[in-house]
Structures are given as C-alpha cells and as structure tokens.
Design an enzyme around this catalytic site. Sequence first.
Site, PDB file in Angstrom:
ATOM      1  N   TYR A  91       0.864  -1.202   0.000  1.00 36.47           N
ATOM      2  CA  TYR A  91       0.000   0.000   0.000  1.00 36.47           C
ATOM      3  C   TYR A  91       0.892   1.240   0.000  1.00 36.47           C
ATOM      4  O   TYR A  91       0.534   2.285  -0.527  1.00 36.47           O
ATOM      5  CB  TYR A  91      -0.935   0.068   1.213  1.00 36.47           C
ATOM      6  N   GLU A 127      -9.957  -3.299   7.230  1.00 39.61           N
ATOM      7  CA  GLU A 127      -9.244  -2.012   7.109  1.00 39.61           C
ATOM      8  C   GLU A 127     -10.190  -0.876   6.725  1.00 39.61           C
ATOM      9  O   GLU A 127      -9.838   0.285   6.874  1.00 39.61           O
ATOM     10  CB  GLU A 127      -8.118  -2.118   6.076  1.00 39.61           C
ATOM     11  N   ARG A 168      -1.108   4.825   2.894  1.00 38.09           N
ATOM     12  CA  ARG A 168      -1.498   3.471   3.304  1.00 38.09           C
ATOM     13  C   ARG A 168      -3.016   3.276   3.167  1.00 38.09           C
ATOM     14  O   ARG A 168      -3.487   2.180   2.875  1.00 38.09           O
ATOM     15  CB  ARG A 168      -1.115   3.261   4.774  1.00 38.09           C
ATOM     16  N   TYR A 171      -5.628   1.501   0.207  1.00 39.35           N
ATOM     17  CA  TYR A 171      -6.196   0.133   0.211  1.00 39.35           C
ATOM     18  C   TYR A 171      -7.596   0.155   0.832  1.00 39.35           C
ATOM     19  O   TYR A 171      -8.560  -0.344   0.256  1.00 39.35           O
ATOM     20  CB  TYR A 171      -5.258  -0.775   0.999  1.00 39.35           C
ATOM     21  N   LYS A 175     -11.200  -0.432  -1.161  1.00 37.88           N
ATOM     22  CA  LYS A 175     -12.130  -1.474  -0.711  1.00 37.88           C
ATOM     23  C   LYS A 175     -13.478  -0.842  -0.336  1.00 37.88           C
ATOM     24  O   LYS A 175     -14.534  -1.385  -0.635  1.00 37.88           O
ATOM     25  CB  LYS A 175     -11.551  -2.214   0.504  1.00 37.88           C
ATOM     26  N   ASN A 200      -7.794 -10.025  10.208  1.00 39.89           N
ATOM     27  CA  ASN A 200      -6.503 -10.679  10.488  1.00 39.89           C
ATOM     28  C   ASN A 200      -6.577 -12.192  10.676  1.00 39.89           C
ATOM     29  O   ASN A 200      -6.426 -12.698  11.787  1.00 39.89           O
ATOM     30  CB  ASN A 200      -5.828 -10.018  11.695  1.00 39.89           C
ATOM     31  N   ARG A 218       3.159  -9.829   5.983  1.00 43.88           N
ATOM     32  CA  ARG A 218       2.425  -9.453   7.186  1.00 43.88           C
ATOM     33  C   ARG A 218       3.165  -9.918   8.440  1.00 43.88           C
ATOM     34  O   ARG A 218       4.073 -10.744   8.366  1.00 43.88           O
ATOM     35  CB  ARG A 218       0.999 -10.001   7.095  1.00 43.88           C
ATOM     36  N   ARG A 326      -8.682  -2.910  16.438  1.00 43.20           N
ATOM     37  CA  ARG A 326      -9.931  -3.238  15.747  1.00 43.20           C
ATOM     38  C   ARG A 326     -10.465  -4.578  16.233  1.00 43.20           C
ATOM     39  O   ARG A 326      -9.818  -5.603  16.105  1.00 43.20           O
ATOM     40  CB  ARG A 326      -9.732  -3.220  14.231  1.00 43.20           C
TER      41      ARG A 326
END
Length: 363
Positions: A91, A127, A168, A171, A175, A200, A218, A326
């Site tokens: 990103y 995200e 960043r 992305y 989406k 995740n 990642r 999150r």
Amino acid sequence: MGEEKETRHLNILCLGAGGFIGSHLSARLLSAGHHVTGVDIHAEKLGEVASHPRFTYLPHDIRMAGDKLDALVAASDLVIDLIAHANPGLYVSRPLDVFRLNFNENLKIAECCVRHSKRLIQFSSCEVYGKTVASIIPESLVNPEDPGLAHFSEDTTPFILGSIGSHRWIYSCAKQLLERVLHAHGLAGELNYTIIRPFNFIGPRIDYLPREHEGVPRVFSHFMGALLHGGTMPLVNGGLQRRCYSYIDDAVDCMEKIVENRDGICDHQIFNIGSPDNEVSIRGLALLMQELYLEHFDGVAAALPPLSEIDAEKFYGPGYDDSDRRIPDISKASKLLHWKPRYSLRQTVTESMRYYVECERRA
Ligand code: NAD
Ligand code: UGA
C-alpha cells in the site's frame, strides 16, 4: 421420514483461488461437493487442490482476462472475488497498483456479475474501519482502553481514515469504494452480493517468510521468519497496536455458510469475520510466539530472536499510518449464520506456527 435438505452443488468461479484464503476456501468448497474454477497468477499454495477432479486451475492475469472473464462469469453459478494486493508494505510502495487492482479490476468483475445476473461474494477488509475514535480524540476525553471504542459493527460504525499523504489508506479507501458501488448496484436491483470483511486471519500458507522473497510480508510471517532463520522481531512504533487474530479454519467455516446462503439470508449483507476474544498487541504477539516456540517446537531460550523497536517510516517508507485497534462485532454472523470461532489465540498462533516449523523440518 424426516425432511432432509439437499445441498445444491454449484459451479463456483473463485478469483484469487491461489492465495492464502482462496486456497483454504477452495479445499473446503471441493469437500462440500462443489465444482471450483480457480483463477490466479500463482498456483504454489494450491497443493493437492490443484489435482482435485472437480477443480480447474486457470493461470489468468485478471488485468488481461477481458472476454475470458466475461465467459467464465457467465458459465458460473456463483463468483467469489478474493483478488487484491493485501500486504501493507505494498500500500505504501505501490499505491497506484493497489488502487488499479483492488478497485478498477474488482469493479470489472462486479460489472460482469451485474451483466450476467450472478451472485457475487466480495472480499473486502476490516481495514475499511480505519482507526478508532480513541486515536483521534485527546486522551483526556476518552479512555483508549475501552473496547467499546474499537468494537466495529458492519452496518453502524463509521470509517475514520488518515490524511491523503498517509497513502497506506488507499487500500482501505479502494475497498470501501468498491463496497459502496456494490451496495448501489444492489439498491438498483441489479446485483445480489455478500461482502466479507476479514479481521486478520492467520494459518498455513499466509504469505512467504522474509528470507524467501523481496518485500514486507504481514507481521506473523516476519516473526516466524526470525524464529526459524534468525534476525530480530521488529516492533513497528513499539508494537502497541492491537489486532484480533483468527485461525483460517474458523474463518472458512463462516465462509462456507455464506456460500450456502440458506434462504437467501446473506443477500445484500456485509459480514465481519473475526475472533473478538483473540485480541493481542503486536508486542504481545511477538512474546507469545517466543513462548510457544519454546513450549511446542523445541526452541532454545538462548537462541530466541530479540525484539527490536523500529520507526514505521523506516520500516515501511513514507506514507505509512496504522490502525491502532480493531475488534470485530460478530453478532450478525452469530445470529444469521449460527457461527462462532472456536480457536483461542494460543491455538490460533500454535497451529499457524506448526505449519512453518514442519515445512522447515521437511526442507
Ligand atoms: P493473498 O495475497 O494470499 O491472495 C490474493 C491472491 O490474488 C493471490 O494469490 C494473488 O496471486 C492473486 N492475484 C493478485 N493479482 C492478480 C492478478 N492480476 N490476476 C490474478 N490473480 C491475482 O491474500 P489473502 O490474504 O488470501 O486475501 C484474500 C482477500 O481477502 C483479499 O481481497 C484481501 O484484501 C482480503 N483480506 C484478507 C485478510 C486476511 O486476514 N488474510 C484480511 C482482510 C482482507
Ligand atoms: C493487514 C493487511 O492490510 C491486510 O492483509 C488485511 O486487510 C488486514 O490486515 C487483515 O488481515 O485484516 P495489518 O493488520 O496492519 O493489515 O497487517 P500486518 O502487516 O500484519 O501488521 C500488523 C501490525 O504489526 C501493524 O501495526 C504493523 O505496523 C506491525 N508490524 C508489522 C510489526 O510490528 N512488525 C512487523 O514485522 C510487521
């Protein structure tokens, strides 16, 4: 005789079948009796799936698929779209490529589904939620430890992203825009979609280990690479950011129910998939992986890689920003699909590590 519901076997077009989620999902769909046509530029992660009699692999680059894509969509009962650049390192280093693939190319897939009246399952991302309110309001006004501030719910939580200079977020934004376009097609009565927002996932075949390829994978793969091959476990900005990790098998259980779509319960719905009880800071993840390495995989305390702190710009380059926290609200998936994750954080991380340790021992 009791009433038995027969499962209809579908012809499923799985775009991005060769990726981490796509390879696990394809295996499950084949076990359930479906036919799967998998499109991907990479096939290494497919393993045994590639030779399954009901699986067809097509090595198409979606950017050049044109009429072939249209014909594949027309011939399918259901389209699942997983194709994306999905690593934060990209990103930052290739924001335009991220926009072109994750929005432009995915939009073409959605338009094919509209043209041929096909159901679409679109992979989006957690995200889209961005940062928490706590991260943008002075600490004196909120308690940043309050989990309620990071509890993200599909249909009510607004999205908070950083500035344009923090690229960043391209992305997340791509989406998000795609989700909004699908929703608008749905409103116009032109598209039956279900959107999935993964939180995740980890497990076998997530990414590559850093020594094997160029780029920034990642975090799990970074830490695993350090445990197996040496180096340090880098903690970006001290590793205070938190994530909820889900084991891929739990996630695939939920996806299977979304594919099934009993009584059309998933039509025009967005689902978070994640494990709210598996929250950990990135520093906590590094320490947990060290502990599990000693406990289950014959690690030696003296040889554990040290933790190192590194500035985000130094690690990723300019334009990086981060989600502080999150936590998925999974009450919708729980209520409509009767789904709940089963793997604890320790089980999730142990099983993910087991795969890489065994690969290393076989090598
Ligand atoms: P992945 O990178 O393993 O899978 C993406 C696949 O798309 C790859 O196999 C890649 O080869 C393929 N692809 C890329 N460009 C292509 C092209 N031009 N033509 C054909 N194929 C191409 O990523 P993943 O983790 O499996 O993620 C799958 C989806 O889920 C993505 O849309 C991602 O944004 C989303 N997602 C994943 C997670 C997660 O926890 N893994 C979290 C949030 C969102
Ligand atoms: C990822 C990717 O955006 C997508 O795959 C996906 O949309 C989403 O998560 C998801 O899996 O739900 P992120 O969680 O930020 O985003 O991905 P990681 O690269 O795994 O980073 C997690 C955290 O660890 C970040 O705060 C990052 O700065 C940090 N990190 C990363 C480290 O401290 N050390 C590292 O070596 C790598």
